[in-house]
Design a protein around this motif. Structure first.
Motif: not given
Length: 408
Positions: A182-204
């Motif tokens: 399945s495909l989800l699109a997460l968009q907006g200024p909080l996308a990265a900080p929120v997704l960072q809670h769910l992965t150990k990889d550094d999204l920055s």
């Protein structure tokens, strides 16, 4: 440019934004729900107040409990989560997958570094656009791409027919269509900080247009930093059995600031970002040059050609196209698809392809095509809406500044 086949829905969306009688529009949308495909999040949508509508053969949410205007603004201020599982992801593999794909698209796929991608256009023999797509080079012998829902059947038939010819001559390429994901699109200024809670990889360290395969919320996902809103964000390809849990986790970690968002706001967001919608702003008779996508034609491809329709496209690059896609700001009611555009002397010079009221700018915006020579920014025009001409001005796009995450 993504989400193809929205031309039918787009017209109804525009009317919905312009009129208060939601019951009338609701009947229009709900009139043909039978025999529609459903994403794995269908029950999740309805449980959260999603108003489901037919779109490209699928039952998809047009909006939730908030209005389309509220959802649009919230995406830009906080964030949105879209279910875009109706779109078609596929992988091409084999030592010849890059030269094979370069026969069909305008991008310089060979020049992409592993883990990076680009927007491109599939062209036909006449140089017209069959579809637009984001292509990622996972490895030199592995490409991942996503095509639009409304174009799936023709795109897959087109790729398959050329693949059969290519492999019959000894080319090494095969494909896998990711119907299991399945495909989800997460968009907006909080996308990265929120997704960072769910992965150990550094999204920055993941920038716009880059791709990774990583663990998110306990599932192996394909993560691309891209989107269709002009905001920073991600498209997340997740195994379908993990999709609902991932959606719930994203919403929970945002503490209610990121909202489920439907196709209505998705359309207004992409229009504000000045992005094409296939079926509205691009068609099989429109070239990438005419559509303002010259930047997507790789430098080497301009020199060598080698893709379908290259002769016409390279000629337009050298001599200029006969028409050009431009943006408009206008008075009166919002301009709609097929509204005629006139110059200050009343001569017809073009046509609107997408338009509506911008929830963020609080003004009418639109895009369309005009004859070359009449396309300069600041040019005054008249836009005909329901038999009456209203003042308009050609303007640059995007209408709302983009916020893509790039190295500083």
């Amino acid at each position: 440019m993504r989400g193809g086949g929205l031309w039918q829905l787009g017209q109804s969306l525009n009317r919905r934004l312009a009129q208060a009688d939601k019951k009338v529009v609701g009947r229009r949308f709900f009139s043909s729900e039978d025999n529609l495909k459903k994403t794995v999040l269908y029950d999740f949508h309805t449980a959260n107040g999603g108003k489901m509508v037919p779109f490209a053969g699928w039952s998809m949410p047009i909006q939730y409990k908030d209005s389309i205007m509220e959802s649009t603004v919230n995406c830009r201020e906080n964030g949105s989560l879209f279910d875009v599982s109706h779109m078609c992801g596929l992988t091409l593999k084999g030592k010849d997958c890059v030269p094979f794909l370069e026969k069909l698209v305008i991008a310089d796929v060979a020049a992409l570094a592993p883990g990076t991608g680009t927007l491109t256009v599939f062209t036909n023999e006449k140089g017209g656009a069959i579809d637009d797509s984001v292509i990622t080079k996972v490895k030199d012998d592995c490409l991942y791409l996503v095509v639009n829902a409304g174009c799936r059947d023709k795109d897959l038939a087109h790729i398959e027919s050329h693949m059969k010819s290519f492999t019959s001559k000894g080319g090494d390429v095969s494909w896998h269509i990711h119907d299991e994901r399945s495909l989800l699109a997460l968009q907006g200024p909080l996308a990265a900080p929120v997704l960072q809670h769910l992965t150990k990889d550094d999204l920055s360290k993941l920038y716009f247009g880059e791709f990774r395969i990583l663990d998110i919320n306990g599932a192996t996902c394909f993560l691309t930093r891209t989107g269709y809103t002009g905001e920073d964000g991600f498209e997340i390809s997740v195994p379908s059995e993990n999709a609902v849990d991932l959606a719930k986790a994203i919403l929970e970690k945002s503490e209610g600031k990121i909202r489920l968002t439907g196709l209505g706001a998705r359309d207004s967001l992409r229009l504000e970002a000045g992005l094409c919608l296939y079926g509205n702003d691009m068609e099989q008779h429109v070239s990438p040059v005419e559509a303002g996508l010259t930047w997507a034609i790789g430098k080497r491809r301009r020199a060598e050609g080698g893709f379908l329709g290259a002769e016409k496209i390279l000629k337009q690059l050298a001599e200029g196209p006969p028409i050009r896609r431009v943006g408009f700001i206008s008075s009166g009611p919002p301009a709609r698809s097929h509204s005629k555009v006139q110059d200050d002397k009343g001569n017809s010079i073009g046509e609107i392809t997408s338009g509506g009221f911008s929830p963020c700018l609080k003004k009418n915006i639109s895009m369309g095509y005009v004859k070359s020579g009449t396309h300069k920014t600041g040019t005054k025009v008249k836009i005909e809406i329901r038999g009456k001409a209203y003042d308009g001005t050609i303007t640059k796009m995007p209408f709302v500044p983009t916020k893509y995450y790039k190295p500083t």
